[in-house]
Design a protein around this motif. Sequence first.
Motif, PDB file in Angstrom:
ATOM      1  N   TYR A 156      -1.448  -6.928  -0.351  1.00 18.27           N
ATOM      2  CA  TYR A 156      -0.145  -6.738  -1.351  1.00 18.27           C
ATOM      3  C   TYR A 156      -0.734  -6.174  -2.655  1.00 18.27           C
ATOM      4  O   TYR A 156       0.207  -5.174  -3.415  1.00 18.27           O
ATOM      5  CB  TYR A 156       0.386  -8.136  -1.468  1.00 18.27           C
ATOM      6  CG  TYR A 156       1.127  -8.428  -0.291  1.00 18.27           C
ATOM      7  CD1 TYR A 156       2.100  -7.969   0.206  1.00 18.27           C
ATOM      8  CD2 TYR A 156       0.824  -9.400   0.430  1.00 18.27           C
ATOM      9  CE1 TYR A 156       3.005  -8.086   1.244  1.00 18.27           C
ATOM     10  CE2 TYR A 156       1.168  -9.993   1.738  1.00 18.27           C
ATOM     11  CZ  TYR A 156       2.514  -9.248   2.128  1.00 18.27           C
ATOM     12  OH  TYR A 156       3.150  -9.708   3.237  1.00 18.27           O
ATOM     13  N   ARG A 157      -2.044  -6.552  -3.136  1.00 15.99           N
ATOM     14  CA  ARG A 157      -2.424  -5.967  -4.565  1.00 15.99           C
ATOM     15  C   ARG A 157      -2.706  -4.500  -4.410  1.00 15.99           C
ATOM     16  O   ARG A 157      -2.293  -3.776  -5.111  1.00 15.99           O
ATOM     17  CB  ARG A 157      -3.590  -6.795  -4.929  1.00 15.99           C
ATOM     18  CG  ARG A 157      -4.119  -6.192  -6.196  1.00 15.99           C
ATOM     19  CD  ARG A 157      -5.437  -7.063  -6.646  1.00 15.99           C
ATOM     20  NE  ARG A 157      -5.404  -8.169  -6.418  1.00 15.99           N
ATOM     21  CZ  ARG A 157      -6.573  -9.007  -6.106  1.00 15.99           C
ATOM     22  NH1 ARG A 157      -7.907  -8.239  -5.910  1.00 15.99           N
ATOM     23  NH2 ARG A 157      -6.745 -10.091  -5.822  1.00 15.99           N
ATOM     24  N   ILE A 158      -3.220  -3.998  -3.174  1.00 12.50           N
ATOM     25  CA  ILE A 158      -3.564  -2.800  -3.067  1.00 12.50           C
ATOM     26  C   ILE A 158      -2.291  -1.982  -2.950  1.00 12.50           C
ATOM     27  O   ILE A 158      -2.205  -0.918  -3.625  1.00 12.50           O
ATOM     28  CB  ILE A 158      -4.371  -2.562  -1.801  1.00 12.50           C
ATOM     29  CG1 ILE A 158      -5.758  -3.009  -2.116  1.00 12.50           C
ATOM     30  CG2 ILE A 158      -4.605  -0.753  -1.496  1.00 12.50           C
ATOM     31  CD1 ILE A 158      -6.731  -3.026  -0.666  1.00 12.50           C
ATOM     32  N   ALA A 159      -1.241  -2.491  -2.098  1.00 16.06           N
ATOM     33  CA  ALA A 159      -0.063  -1.690  -1.927  1.00 16.06           C
ATOM     34  C   ALA A 159       0.603  -1.722  -3.268  1.00 16.06           C
ATOM     35  O   ALA A 159       1.486  -0.486  -3.981  1.00 16.06           O
ATOM     36  CB  ALA A 159       0.878  -2.477  -0.946  1.00 16.06           C
TER      37      ALA A 159
ATOM     38  N   SER B 255      10.951   7.913  -9.011  1.00 13.16           N
ATOM     39  CA  SER B 255      10.356   6.615  -9.861  1.00 13.16           C
ATOM     40  C   SER B 255      11.258   5.532  -9.398  1.00 13.16           C
ATOM     41  O   SER B 255      10.662   4.349  -9.241  1.00 13.16           O
ATOM     42  CB  SER B 255      10.067   6.909 -11.190  1.00 13.16           C
ATOM     43  OG  SER B 255      11.319   7.101 -11.947  1.00 13.16           O
ATOM     44  N   LEU B 256      12.379   5.609  -9.565  1.00 18.48           N
ATOM     45  CA  LEU B 256      13.318   4.387  -9.478  1.00 18.48           C
ATOM     46  C   LEU B 256      13.171   3.921  -8.092  1.00 18.48           C
ATOM     47  O   LEU B 256      13.258   2.461  -7.683  1.00 18.48           O
ATOM     48  CB  LEU B 256      14.990   4.774  -9.757  1.00 18.48           C
ATOM     49  CG  LEU B 256      15.245   5.227 -11.051  1.00 18.48           C
ATOM     50  CD1 LEU B 256      16.381   5.284 -11.384  1.00 18.48           C
ATOM     51  CD2 LEU B 256      14.710   3.785 -12.109  1.00 18.48           C
ATOM     52  N   VAL B 257      13.025   4.693  -7.157  1.00 18.61           N
ATOM     53  CA  VAL B 257      12.656   4.202  -5.666  1.00 18.61           C
ATOM     54  C   VAL B 257      11.521   3.771  -5.654  1.00 18.61           C
ATOM     55  O   VAL B 257      11.419   2.577  -4.979  1.00 18.61           O
ATOM     56  CB  VAL B 257      12.843   5.480  -4.500  1.00 18.61           C
ATOM     57  CG1 VAL B 257      12.367   4.920  -3.430  1.00 18.61           C
ATOM     58  CG2 VAL B 257      14.136   5.970  -4.533  1.00 18.61           C
ATOM     59  N   PHE B 258      10.274   4.121  -6.251  1.00 20.01           N
ATOM     60  CA  PHE B 258       9.146   3.585  -6.114  1.00 20.01           C
ATOM     61  C   PHE B 258       9.152   2.215  -6.937  1.00 20.01           C
ATOM     62  O   PHE B 258       8.435   1.224  -6.478  1.00 20.01           O
ATOM     63  CB  PHE B 258       8.015   4.491  -6.984  1.00 20.01           C
ATOM     64  CG  PHE B 258       7.686   5.778  -6.069  1.00 20.01           C
ATOM     65  CD1 PHE B 258       7.474   5.655  -4.724  1.00 20.01           C
ATOM     66  CD2 PHE B 258       7.674   7.022  -6.654  1.00 20.01           C
ATOM     67  CE1 PHE B 258       7.125   6.763  -3.878  1.00 20.01           C
ATOM     68  CE2 PHE B 258       7.316   8.084  -5.899  1.00 20.01           C
ATOM     69  CZ  PHE B 258       7.203   7.820  -4.461  1.00 20.01           C
ATOM     70  N   ILE B 259      10.072   2.089  -7.962  1.00 18.07           N
ATOM     71  CA  ILE B 259       9.960   0.736  -8.565  1.00 18.07           C
ATOM     72  C   ILE B 259      10.528  -0.276  -7.832  1.00 18.07           C
ATOM     73  O   ILE B 259      10.186  -1.544  -7.643  1.00 18.07           O
ATOM     74  CB  ILE B 259      10.949   0.892  -9.935  1.00 18.07           C
ATOM     75  CG1 ILE B 259       9.992   1.750 -11.083  1.00 18.07           C
ATOM     76  CG2 ILE B 259      11.241  -0.363 -10.644  1.00 18.07           C
ATOM     77  CD1 ILE B 259      10.859   2.122 -12.342  1.00 18.07           C
ATOM     78  N   LEU B 260      11.428   0.231  -6.971  1.00 18.71           N
ATOM     79  CA  LEU B 260      12.287  -0.797  -5.903  1.00 18.71           C
ATOM     80  C   LEU B 260      11.202  -1.267  -4.869  1.00 18.71           C
ATOM     81  O   LEU B 260      11.086  -2.378  -4.549  1.00 18.71           O
ATOM     82  CB  LEU B 260      13.405  -0.096  -5.255  1.00 18.71           C
ATOM     83  CG  LEU B 260      14.117  -0.829  -4.043  1.00 18.71           C
ATOM     84  CD1 LEU B 260      14.634  -2.059  -4.837  1.00 18.71           C
ATOM     85  CD2 LEU B 260      15.031  -0.097  -3.617  1.00 18.71           C
ATOM     86  N   ALA B 261      10.356  -0.168  -4.381  1.00 14.12           N
ATOM     87  CA  ALA B 261       9.324  -0.611  -3.508  1.00 14.12           C
ATOM     88  C   ALA B 261       8.294  -1.608  -4.294  1.00 14.12           C
ATOM     89  O   ALA B 261       7.702  -2.384  -3.443  1.00 14.12           O
ATOM     90  CB  ALA B 261       8.870   0.801  -3.152  1.00 14.12           C
TER      91      ALA B 261
END
Length: 180
Positions: free
Chosen positions: A54-57, A163-169
């Motif tokens: 999870y840290r790596i992800a 970036s908002l999609v990545f923030i959600l991820a």
Amino acid sequence: MQVFLDEGQRLLDFHWRRGDAFERKSLGVLAFTSVIVALLTTNLKIVLDLPGHYRIAGLVVGAAVLVALIGSAGAAAGALRARDTKSVNIEDVRKFWQEYLDRVEQGGDHTDAWHATGLKRSLVEMLLHGRAADIQSPVQSMQADADSRGRWFVWAIRLNLASLVFILALTVTTTVGKLS
């Protein structure tokens, strides 16, 4: 002739306002991006405390967020660059103005409508066609400038949405990582 001169001036004003609108909107995108980057730095400790993969992800997704935000800031800055447009040749305008003044001073038949129409025609030519050496007229260069600012702005918005999609991820990754 006046119709063409008025239309040329209207087109110049229209494209100037388009470019100006993209500049104003890009400032907002740049400010939003800066705030998000500042807020994301506080999440670094949370991501580093995640267990295992999870840290790596979280680090990979966090890096993707930063790349998208930096790209968005760069694209917004691209919309803010200095204008590179053509204008009518001021020397030609001065020459036409001097010719007009000379005709007025001479009086008589030297100030008739034929000469006035010739001056307007010359101004319209400069506005709509530019000089013979120019590839673009002032109107075309203003349109190209506004179109370019629009493309930069669209890329800034697209990268902001990514970036908002990545923030959600990243949020999902940290939440699942904390729960496990």
